[in-house]
Design a protein around this motif. Sequence first.
Motif, PDB file in Angstrom:
ATOM      1  N   THR A 157       1.056  -0.995  -0.055  1.00 31.81           N
ATOM      2  CA  THR A 157       0.138   0.186   0.116  1.00 31.81           C
ATOM      3  C   THR A 157       0.888   1.313   0.143  1.00 31.81           C
ATOM      4  N   GLU A 158       0.635   2.150  -1.009  1.00 34.44           N
ATOM      5  CA  GLU A 158       1.322   3.291  -0.871  1.00 34.44           C
ATOM      6  C   GLU A 158       0.476   4.559  -1.124  1.00 34.44           C
ATOM      7  N   VAL A 159       0.856   5.684  -0.573  1.00 36.37           N
ATOM      8  CA  VAL A 159       0.183   6.864  -0.459  1.00 36.37           C
ATOM      9  C   VAL A 159       0.877   8.229  -1.060  1.00 36.37           C
ATOM     10  N   LEU A 160       0.429   8.893  -1.764  1.00 33.12           N
ATOM     11  CA  LEU A 160       0.917  10.088  -2.355  1.00 33.12           C
ATOM     12  C   LEU A 160      -0.079  11.051  -1.900  1.00 33.12           C
ATOM     13  N   ILE A 161       0.426  12.253  -1.140  1.00 33.85           N
ATOM     14  CA  ILE A 161      -0.398  13.172  -0.335  1.00 33.85           C
ATOM     15  C   ILE A 161      -0.208  14.709  -0.853  1.00 33.85           C
ATOM     16  N   ASN A 162      -1.080  15.274  -1.210  1.00 35.65           N
ATOM     17  CA  ASN A 162      -0.819  16.844  -1.343  1.00 35.65           C
ATOM     18  C   ASN A 162      -1.161  17.561   0.022  1.00 35.65           C
ATOM     19  N   PHE A 163      -0.156  17.958   0.451  1.00 34.70           N
ATOM     20  CA  PHE A 163      -0.261  18.803   1.956  1.00 34.70           C
ATOM     21  C   PHE A 163      -0.357  20.137   1.603  1.00 34.70           C
ATOM     22  N   THR A 240       9.300  13.843   1.244  1.00 32.62           N
ATOM     23  CA  THR A 240       8.385  15.255   1.159  1.00 32.62           C
ATOM     24  C   THR A 240       9.133  15.897   0.226  1.00 32.62           C
ATOM     25  N   ALA A 241       8.279  16.907  -0.795  1.00 39.12           N
ATOM     26  CA  ALA A 241       8.781  17.510  -1.918  1.00 39.12           C
ATOM     27  C   ALA A 241       8.029  18.904  -1.779  1.00 39.12           C
ATOM     28  N   ASP A 242       8.813  19.865  -1.655  1.00 41.15           N
ATOM     29  CA  ASP A 242       8.150  21.306  -1.463  1.00 41.15           C
ATOM     30  C   ASP A 242       7.749  21.809  -3.281  1.00 41.15           C
ATOM     31  N   VAL A 243       6.635  22.185  -3.505  1.00 45.38           N
ATOM     32  CA  VAL A 243       6.239  22.327  -4.759  1.00 45.38           C
ATOM     33  C   VAL A 243       5.776  23.829  -4.872  1.00 45.38           C
ATOM     34  N   ARG A 244       6.204  24.486  -5.980  1.00 41.50           N
ATOM     35  CA  ARG A 244       5.893  25.971  -6.233  1.00 41.50           C
ATOM     36  C   ARG A 244       5.668  26.286  -7.618  1.00 41.50           C
ATOM     37  N   ASN A 245       4.845  27.259  -7.848  1.00 36.70           N
ATOM     38  CA  ASN A 245       4.481  27.499  -9.148  1.00 36.70           C
ATOM     39  C   ASN A 245       5.771  28.114 -10.001  1.00 36.70           C
ATOM     40  N   ARG A 246       6.665  28.704  -9.379  1.00 37.79           N
ATOM     41  CA  ARG A 246       7.854  29.582  -9.599  1.00 37.79           C
ATOM     42  C   ARG A 246       8.800  29.252  -8.658  1.00 37.79           C
ATOM     43  N   TYR A 253       2.227  23.731  -2.110  1.00 40.26           N
ATOM     44  CA  TYR A 253       1.777  22.421  -1.143  1.00 40.26           C
ATOM     45  C   TYR A 253       3.043  21.613  -1.246  1.00 40.26           C
ATOM     46  N   HIS A 254       3.161  20.668  -0.148  1.00 36.06           N
ATOM     47  CA  HIS A 254       4.183  19.505  -0.099  1.00 36.06           C
ATOM     48  C   HIS A 254       3.821  18.354  -0.600  1.00 36.06           C
ATOM     49  N   LEU A 255       4.396  17.469  -1.383  1.00 35.79           N
ATOM     50  CA  LEU A 255       4.101  16.355  -1.490  1.00 35.79           C
ATOM     51  C   LEU A 255       4.630  15.378  -0.597  1.00 35.79           C
ATOM     52  N   VAL A 256       3.950  14.505  -0.106  1.00 38.21           N
ATOM     53  CA  VAL A 256       4.329  13.378   1.305  1.00 38.21           C
ATOM     54  C   VAL A 256       4.036  11.993   0.321  1.00 38.21           C
ATOM     55  N   PHE A 257       5.128  11.231   0.306  1.00 42.49           N
ATOM     56  CA  PHE A 257       4.813   9.883  -0.172  1.00 42.49           C
ATOM     57  C   PHE A 257       5.240   8.925   0.641  1.00 42.49           C
ATOM     58  N   LEU A 258       4.712   7.842   1.017  1.00 43.29           N
ATOM     59  CA  LEU A 258       4.913   6.836   1.867  1.00 43.29           C
ATOM     60  C   LEU A 258       4.901   5.497   1.243  1.00 43.29           C
ATOM     61  N   SER A 259       5.947   4.585   1.518  1.00 40.09           N
ATOM     62  CA  SER A 259       6.040   3.253   0.973  1.00 40.09           C
ATOM     63  C   SER A 259       6.805   2.458   1.947  1.00 40.09           C
ATOM     64  N   ARG A 260       6.463   1.205   2.259  1.00 37.14           N
ATOM     65  CA  ARG A 260       7.200   0.247   3.054  1.00 37.14           C
ATOM     66  C   ARG A 260       8.302  -0.258   2.389  1.00 37.14           C
ATOM     67  N   HIS A 261       8.555  -0.102   1.035  1.00 40.67           N
ATOM     68  CA  HIS A 261       9.757  -0.912   0.269  1.00 40.67           C
ATOM     69  C   HIS A 261      10.632  -0.037  -0.205  1.00 40.67           C
ATOM     70  N   ARG A 262      11.812  -0.521  -0.097  1.00 41.53           N
ATOM     71  CA  ARG A 262      12.915   0.535  -0.492  1.00 41.53           C
ATOM     72  C   ARG A 262      12.839   0.882  -1.774  1.00 41.53           C
ATOM     73  N   ASP A 263      12.449  -0.187  -2.869  1.00 40.58           N
ATOM     74  CA  ASP A 263      12.222   0.014  -4.317  1.00 40.58           C
ATOM     75  C   ASP A 263      11.361   1.181  -4.511  1.00 40.58           C
ATOM     76  N   GLY A 264      10.254   1.168  -3.688  1.00 40.32           N
ATOM     77  CA  GLY A 264       9.246   2.364  -3.819  1.00 40.32           C
ATOM     78  C   GLY A 264       9.973   3.487  -3.680  1.00 40.32           C
ATOM     79  N   LEU A 265      10.692   3.915  -2.591  1.00 44.28           N
ATOM     80  CA  LEU A 265      11.327   5.008  -2.204  1.00 44.28           C
ATOM     81  C   LEU A 265      12.098   5.467  -3.453  1.00 44.28           C
TER      82      LEU A 265
END
Length: 380
Positions: A157-163, A240-246, A253-265
């Motif tokens: 199970t993996e999740v990608l979140i727009n915070f 986590t990744a900081d996202v800007r329009n410029r 927003y910040h993207l927050v991604f979670l994975s239990r597997h190294r390959d996913g990361l």
Amino acid sequence: MATPFFQSKKAAAILKHAILDQYISPFAMKTGSTSQGGRVAIVDGYAGTGTYEDGSEGSPGLLLRKAREMSSRRRLECLFVEQDSESFQKLSRFTEDEGKGLDVKIFLGDVADNLTLILDETQGIPLFVFLDPFGLMIPFEDVRKILMRPTGVGMPTEVLINFSTIALRRIAGHLTSSNANEATLRRMDGVCDGDWWRSAWLDEAPTKEADDRQREAAEEAVVKGYATRLSSAAKAGYWTADVRNREHYRSAYHLVFLSRHRDGLYLFGESLSLGLEKWRRAIFDTESAGSLFEGDEEEFKAEEKALSDKWVKEITDNLRELLSEHGGFRIRDRYAEVYGDTLGKARVKHLRAAWKNLLREGITKTDSKGDLIPKVIEPA
């Protein structure tokens, strides 16, 4: 009424969709290899209408395209959730037209309200969930419920979140306001798993007069705290990744991604790097419009080469220093140290170029062939 958010893509939206475009295929191919019938579920929790008003591809359009492209190898089952009734009707028409022959289900309402049904629908197969709200996220407990769903071996199970940092800034303003709305603050408590975020913010931006540097530090502290808590709850790694329009704008927003597997990361790091390249291209096209450089492919390539050269030099220096200090090591064991300040920007092609530099210099005796992440680099 449909929100103006869906009128056209800005650079920040181009980035998150570019990451999805890059990541979904390797996720589906890898996880679907052990799933019965090659089944893989993709959930878009804030789907919108399917496309933007200017006709450009929204996330449902992107996911249906991926499902069609991969249909001979994997069975992508797309589940779309949309709360706004008008947008839902447009999404229904869109999926009827574009989803013919594909596994598509759509749900009206809030993603949290549909969560039990969605988890039932995706039981026993790999699941990727994209949560991209226009405003506050669903409560922390609901995200935890997704990440902690019962799974068997090979059913990740993996999740990608727009915070949304725009929403965070607006709500955090109540912390230093004489007219604070406690109900609004409690909504953020629910998103963040408690009121810890309040002190995290105030430690960095303690007054209403806090400057942009302090506020950015406060945003980063809250997002990192949020990601750390989810990571701990799910026993997962995160990006986590900081996202800007410029580049010089404040964070959208910040993207927050979670994975239990190294390959996913690792794969997400690659996807983030490729997505940022498309983000830079979108900004270049916008900023050069009407100038001498409009549509100048060579100018963009020159800018990208300068960045690439800078990243390769840093990774080369990092590898050289690590080999000197530790001798041989596996890249994945010192992944963050190898990439250093290029983390999330550079990718394996830059690592490979840096490795070749050290091979030419006689610093390492290990060739740069094959999959570099699990490989051991040894001093000469």
